[in-house]
Design an enzyme around this catalytic site. Structure first.
Site, PDB file in Angstrom:
ATOM      1  CB  ALA A   7      -6.234  -1.129  -7.623  1.00  0.00           C
ATOM      2  N   GLY A  31      -1.949  -3.258  -5.674  1.00  0.00           N
ATOM      3  CA  GLY A  31      -2.664  -3.138  -4.400  1.00  0.00           C
ATOM      4  C   GLY A  31      -2.595  -4.393  -3.549  1.00  0.00           C
ATOM      5  CD  GLU A  73       0.158  -0.254  -3.369  1.00  0.00           C
ATOM      6  OE1 GLU A  73      -0.887  -0.570  -3.980  1.00  0.00           O
ATOM      7  OE2 GLU A  73       0.697   0.864  -3.497  1.00  0.00           O
ATOM      8  CD  GLU A 133       1.018  -0.387  -8.546  1.00  0.00           C
ATOM      9  OE1 GLU A 133       2.169  -0.844  -8.737  1.00  0.00           O
ATOM     10  OE2 GLU A 133       0.371  -0.622  -7.514  1.00  0.00           O
TER      11      GLU A 133
HETATM   12  C1  HXC Z   1      -9.221  -6.260 -12.621  1.00  0.00           C
HETATM   13  C2  HXC Z   1      -8.230  -8.304 -12.978  1.00  0.00           C
HETATM   14  C3  HXC Z   1      -7.048  -7.855 -12.351  1.00  0.00           C
HETATM   15  C4  HXC Z   1      -7.003  -6.516 -11.849  1.00  0.00           C
HETATM   16  C5  HXC Z   1      -6.761  -9.896 -12.999  1.00  0.00           C
HETATM   17  N1  HXC Z   1      -8.020  -9.568 -13.337  1.00  0.00           N
HETATM   18  N2  HXC Z   1      -6.142  -8.866 -12.384  1.00  0.00           N
HETATM   19  N3  HXC Z   1      -9.319  -7.513 -13.098  1.00  0.00           N
HETATM   20  N4  HXC Z   1      -8.116  -5.754 -12.017  1.00  0.00           N
HETATM   21  N5  HXC Z   1      -5.938  -6.019 -11.208  1.00  0.00           N
HETATM   22  C6  HXC Z   1      -8.999 -10.405 -14.025  1.00  0.00           C
HETATM   23  C7  HXC Z   1      -8.662 -10.578 -15.494  1.00  0.00           C
HETATM   24  O1  HXC Z   1      -9.120  -9.475 -16.241  1.00  0.00           O
HETATM   25  C8  HXC Z   1      -9.414 -11.858 -15.824  1.00  0.00           C
HETATM   26  O2  HXC Z   1     -10.789 -11.546 -15.975  1.00  0.00           O
HETATM   27  C9  HXC Z   1      -9.267 -12.672 -14.538  1.00  0.00           C
HETATM   28  O3  HXC Z   1      -8.960 -11.726 -13.514  1.00  0.00           O
HETATM   29  C10 HXC Z   1      -8.143 -13.686 -14.631  1.00  0.00           C
HETATM   30  O4  HXC Z   1      -6.964 -12.993 -15.017  1.00  0.00           O
HETATM   31  P1  HXC Z   1      -6.066 -13.467 -16.257  1.00  0.00           P
HETATM   32  O5  HXC Z   1      -5.290 -12.265 -16.683  1.00  0.00           O
HETATM   33  O6  HXC Z   1      -6.869 -14.170 -17.274  1.00  0.00           O
HETATM   34  O7  HXC Z   1      -5.120 -14.541 -15.527  1.00  0.00           O
HETATM   35  P2  HXC Z   1      -3.612 -14.901 -15.913  1.00  0.00           P
HETATM   36  O8  HXC Z   1      -3.412 -14.999 -17.393  1.00  0.00           O
HETATM   37  O9  HXC Z   1      -3.262 -16.077 -15.069  1.00  0.00           O
HETATM   38  O10 HXC Z   1      -2.749 -13.633 -15.431  1.00  0.00           O
HETATM   39  C11 HXC Z   1      -2.717 -13.302 -14.043  1.00  0.00           C
HETATM   40  C12 HXC Z   1      -2.071 -11.894 -13.847  1.00  0.00           C
HETATM   41  C13 HXC Z   1      -2.828 -10.883 -14.749  1.00  0.00           C
HETATM   42  C14 HXC Z   1      -0.597 -11.959 -14.251  1.00  0.00           C
HETATM   43  C15 HXC Z   1      -2.190 -11.564 -12.375  1.00  0.00           C
HETATM   44  O11 HXC Z   1      -4.239 -11.024 -14.501  1.00  0.00           O
HETATM   45  C16 HXC Z   1      -2.430  -9.461 -14.464  1.00  0.00           C
HETATM   46  O12 HXC Z   1      -1.385  -9.018 -14.935  1.00  0.00           O
HETATM   47  N6  HXC Z   1      -3.282  -8.738 -13.734  1.00  0.00           N
HETATM   48  C17 HXC Z   1      -3.068  -7.326 -13.467  1.00  0.00           C
HETATM   49  C18 HXC Z   1      -1.985  -7.141 -12.441  1.00  0.00           C
HETATM   50  C19 HXC Z   1      -1.731  -5.670 -12.170  1.00  0.00           C
HETATM   51  O13 HXC Z   1      -1.321  -4.921 -13.079  1.00  0.00           O
HETATM   52  N7  HXC Z   1      -1.963  -5.217 -10.922  1.00  0.00           N
HETATM   53  C20 HXC Z   1      -1.800  -3.846 -10.536  1.00  0.00           C
HETATM   54  C21 HXC Z   1      -3.095  -3.120 -10.724  1.00  0.00           C
HETATM   55  S1  HXC Z   1      -2.920  -1.390 -10.397  1.00  0.00           S
HETATM   56  P3  HXC Z   1     -11.652 -12.164 -17.184  1.00  0.00           P
HETATM   57  O14 HXC Z   1     -13.000 -11.516 -17.013  1.00  0.00           O
HETATM   58  O15 HXC Z   1     -10.964 -11.808 -18.440  1.00  0.00           O
HETATM   59  O16 HXC Z   1     -11.662 -13.644 -16.904  1.00  0.00           O
HETATM   60  C22 HXC Z   1      -2.930  -1.235  -8.750  1.00  0.00           C
HETATM   61  C23 HXC Z   1      -2.878   0.181  -8.273  1.00  0.00           C
HETATM   62  C24 HXC Z   1      -3.116   0.311  -6.788  1.00  0.00           C
HETATM   63  O17 HXC Z   1      -2.968  -2.180  -8.030  1.00  0.00           O
HETATM   64  C25 HXC Z   1      -3.378   1.737  -6.408  1.00  0.00           C
HETATM   65  C26 HXC Z   1      -4.604   2.370  -6.969  1.00  0.00           C
HETATM   66  C27 HXC Z   1      -4.911   3.719  -6.402  1.00  0.00           C
END
Ligand code: HXC
Length: 259
Positions: A65, A110, A113, A133
């Site tokens: 998400a 997400g 999921e 999460e």
């Molecule tokens: C918003 C995201 C994102 C996310 C990545 N980006 N994941 N933006 N939401 N979930 C964006 C980064 O901010 C970055 O933007 C660009 O994508 C590239 O990501 P990087 O982090 O620079 O890439 P990298 O170093 O290769 O790392 C990849 C990654 C990391 C390991 C996937 O991005 C990461 O940990 N992302 C979050 C993963 C996560 O926690 N997902 C769960 C979310 S909560 P910029 O602008 O800086 O270039 C969820 C809840 C669901 O899903 C239910 C809700 C109700």
């Protein structure tokens, strides 16, 4: 017409691509609303499409998400966001069509999921699955606490969710989260072949099998078996059953009409 997703149909197979590669295809509200609209207006009414492939543009399937969007949400909007995600996942899971997730890279939160709402997951060797999460102060919110244990068992689901442990493609295969792992360049050809092979089967039989599995998993064995009997009889009354069995006896390929 959509800003964050692509949808096209090739050879009776639908291809839904989450297309927000700069944010690693994070599911912001707009993406979820576009997927929801596509499911309702393009996929559900199309009687020529029985199989849909879901994938991500660029190096991610879906990295979760949208954390930046969630960060700014007022408390009361949390509920709407999780409800919207659940609505989309439920539509995929309960669709009479078969959804295959072609997991090309990160499938986190997400994204994991979304892949689990699909019926079958085929992963590239580059895929990474996880529910991170709890590190953000939230639970999984698009079905992860429910679909993950149903796929991999309670212990492994708790390991992945409570400790936020990601699993690589080979481990995902070992625990039953994905059904096949292939080199990155073979992902789409493999999925396309699988999609076409499912699309060539009798649609009513595929649909009834999916529903019997889904609904049966949510009930006891006896009730599930009754569901199977009902689905079997619906197939038995279909023209496609006559065609399928005639084709076997006549040693030819069946031509199913979805009747
Ligand atoms: C918003 C995201 C994102 C996310 C990545 N980006 N994941 N933006 N939401 N979930 C964006 C980064 O901010 C970055 O933007 C660009 O994508 C590239 O990501 P990087 O982090 O620079 O890439 P990298 O170093 O290769 O790392 C990849 C990654 C990391 C390991 C996937 O991005 C990461 O940990 N992302 C979050 C993963 C996560 O926690 N997902 C769960 C979310 S909560 P910029 O602008 O800086 O270039 C969820 C809840 C669901 O899903 C239910 C809700 C109700």
């Amino acid at each position: 017409m959509y800003e964050n997703i692509l949808y096209e149909v090739k050879d009776h197979v639908g291809y839904l691509t989450i297309n927000r590669p700069k944010a690693l295809n994070a599911l912001c509200t707009a993406v979820l609303e576009e997927i929801d609209d596509c499911l309702d207006t393009k996929i559900a009414p199309d009687n020529d499409v029985h199989v849909v492939v879901v994938t991500g543009a660029g190096r991610a399937f879906v990295a979760g998400a949208d954390i930046s969007e969630m960060q700014t949400k007022p408390v009361l909007e949390g509920h709407d966001y999780t409800e919207l995600g659940h609505k989309v996942m439920d539509k995929i899971d309960n669709s009479p069509k078969v959804f295959i997730a072609a997991v090309n890279g990160f499938a986190l939160g997400g994204g994991c999921e979304l892949s689990m709402a699909c019926d079958i997951r085929i992963a590239s060797e580059k895929a990474l699955f996880g529910q991170p999460e709890v590190g953000l102060g939230i639970t999984p919110g698009f079905g992860g606490t429910q679909r993950l244990p149903r796929l991999v068992g309670k212990g492994m689901a708790k390991y992945m969710i409570l400790a936020a442990k990601n699993v690589k493609a080979d481990e995902a295969l070992r625990i039953g989260l994905v059904q096949q792992v292939v080199p990155a360049e073979e992902l789409m050809p493999t999925v396309e072949k699988l999609a076409k092979s499912i699309a060539a089967k009798a649609p009513i039989a595929v649909q009834q099998s999916k529903m019997a599995i889904n609904n049966g998993m949510n009930t006891d064995l006896r009730t599930g078996c009754r569901l199977e009997i009902e689905g079997f009889q619906q197939c038995f009354a279909s023209e496609d059953r006559v065609e399928g069995m005639s084709a076997f006896v006549e040693k030819r390929d069946p031509v199913f009409q979805n009747k």
